[in-house]
Scaffold this motif. Structure first.
Motif, mmCIF file in Angstrom:
data_model
loop_
_atom_site.group_PDB
_atom_site.id
_atom_site.type_symbol
_atom_site.label_atom_id
_atom_site.label_comp_id
_atom_site.label_asym_id
_atom_site.label_seq_id
_atom_site.Cartn_x
_atom_site.Cartn_y
_atom_site.Cartn_z
ATOM 1 N N GLY A 211 0.811 -1.205 0.000
ATOM 2 C CA GLY A 211 0.000 0.000 0.000
ATOM 3 C C GLY A 211 0.844 1.253 0.000
ATOM 4 O O GLY A 211 2.044 1.207 0.287
ATOM 5 N N VAL B 122 -5.472 -6.706 -2.253
ATOM 6 C CA VAL B 122 -6.702 -6.460 -1.497
ATOM 7 C C VAL B 122 -7.556 -7.733 -1.396
ATOM 8 O O VAL B 122 -8.271 -7.930 -0.417
ATOM 9 C CB VAL B 122 -7.501 -5.270 -2.072
ATOM 10 N N ASP C 146 -16.718 -1.473 -0.824
ATOM 11 C CA ASP C 146 -17.088 -0.061 -0.715
ATOM 12 C C ASP C 146 -18.002 0.128 0.486
ATOM 13 O O ASP C 146 -18.693 -0.796 0.905
ATOM 14 C CB ASP C 146 -17.848 0.404 -1.965
ATOM 15 N N ARG D 107 -8.891 8.842 5.794
ATOM 16 C CA ARG D 107 -8.182 8.033 4.797
ATOM 17 C C ARG D 107 -6.682 8.263 4.978
ATOM 18 O O ARG D 107 -6.199 9.388 4.942
ATOM 19 C CB ARG D 107 -8.621 8.405 3.391
ATOM 20 N N THR E 261 -2.238 -1.045 -2.860
ATOM 21 C CA THR E 261 -1.847 -1.057 -4.271
ATOM 22 C C THR E 261 -1.858 -2.461 -4.864
ATOM 23 O O THR E 261 -1.953 -2.617 -6.070
ATOM 24 C CB THR E 261 -0.451 -0.422 -4.452
ATOM 25 N N GLU F 167 -14.780 -4.580 5.960
ATOM 26 C CA GLU F 167 -13.427 -4.137 6.295
ATOM 27 C C GLU F 167 -12.817 -5.050 7.358
ATOM 28 O O GLU F 167 -13.529 -5.741 8.077
ATOM 29 C CB GLU F 167 -13.476 -2.702 6.817
ATOM 30 N N HIS G 68 -3.987 3.860 0.361
ATOM 31 C CA HIS G 68 -4.701 2.882 -0.461
ATOM 32 C C HIS G 68 -3.835 1.644 -0.684
ATOM 33 O O HIS G 68 -2.615 1.752 -0.829
ATOM 34 C CB HIS G 68 -5.076 3.513 -1.804
ATOM 35 N N GLY H 186 -10.061 -1.054 -1.047
ATOM 36 C CA GLY H 186 -8.618 -0.843 -0.988
ATOM 37 C C GLY H 186 -8.179 0.306 -0.103
ATOM 38 O O GLY H 186 -6.981 0.495 0.105
ATOM 39 N N ASP H 187 -9.110 1.079 0.423
ATOM 40 C CA ASP H 187 -8.709 2.191 1.288
ATOM 41 C C ASP H 187 -8.123 1.691 2.607
ATOM 42 O O ASP H 187 -8.605 0.720 3.190
ATOM 43 C CB ASP H 187 -9.886 3.119 1.583
ATOM 44 N N PRO I 223 -15.265 5.709 2.036
ATOM 45 C CA PRO I 223 -14.221 4.745 1.671
ATOM 46 C C PRO I 223 -14.597 3.870 0.482
ATOM 47 O O PRO I 223 -15.766 3.560 0.265
ATOM 48 C CB PRO I 223 -14.073 3.898 2.933
ATOM 49 N N THR I 224 -13.577 3.487 -0.276
ATOM 50 C CA THR I 224 -13.751 2.593 -1.416
ATOM 51 C C THR I 224 -12.875 1.360 -1.213
ATOM 52 O O THR I 224 -12.031 1.320 -0.314
ATOM 53 C CB THR I 224 -13.366 3.291 -2.733
#
Length: 154
Positions: free
Chosen positions: A50, A135, A118, A127, A132, A78, A130, A101-102, A98-99
């Motif tokens: 990340g 996930v 999401d 936040r 990368t 989450e 993220h 991968g956050d 939040p989306t």
């Protein structure tokens, strides 16, 4: 007559631009530099990577690394864990949407949150960055221990 209309339109556009700029300047915003922190989350045999934005909250988090934390599922959305010390919310917005991968921090409870789905706007959510890659490895049942390490400060 046409010239006068053009001049009035230009004056109106200039006044509107100045007004909008002044309003945007008065809205508190989270200041982020272009500097990023790269992290690695080791979850069993899986590696998640990340990037974290350079913010006051993130700097508090990075000071605690490396960390080994127990992650549990929350709301089938989450994975959450509790770092040993709370992070500052200085300069952070009131909340975020939040989306997938956050990487976030929920200030009211003091927990780290890694989103694999999401979710809607959450007041008090900050936040940090993220994910990368990796996930998909967050979709595990129960709890798992993970180690979070700082890889680089770009």
């Amino acid at each position: 007559m046409k010239t006068i209309k053009v001049i009035f339109a230009l004056i109106f556009a200039l006044i509107l631009a100045v007004t909008l700029n002044a309003q945007a300047q008065s809205i508190p915003q989270m200041k982020e530099s272009t500097s990023m922190y790269s992290i690695q989350i080791i979850l069993g045999e899986h590696i998640i990577t990340g990037s974290l934005a350079d913010t006051p909250s993130t700097r508090d988090f990075v000071k605690q690394l490396p960390l080994t934390l127990e992650f549990e599922d929350y709301g089938s959305t989450e994975k959450i864990a509790y770092p040993p010390a709370r992070l500052t919310s200085q300069g952070a917005p009131a909340g975020v949407n939040p989306t997938i991968g956050d990487i976030a921090y929920y200030a009211p409870w003091g927990n780290l949150a890694l989103f694999y789905k999401d979710f809607g706007y959450s007041k008090g959510l900050i936040r940090l960055g993220h994910i990368t890659s990796g996930v998909e490895h967050l979709k595990f049942p129960g709890t798992k221990q993970a180690t979070i390490k700082l890889i680089s400060n770009d």
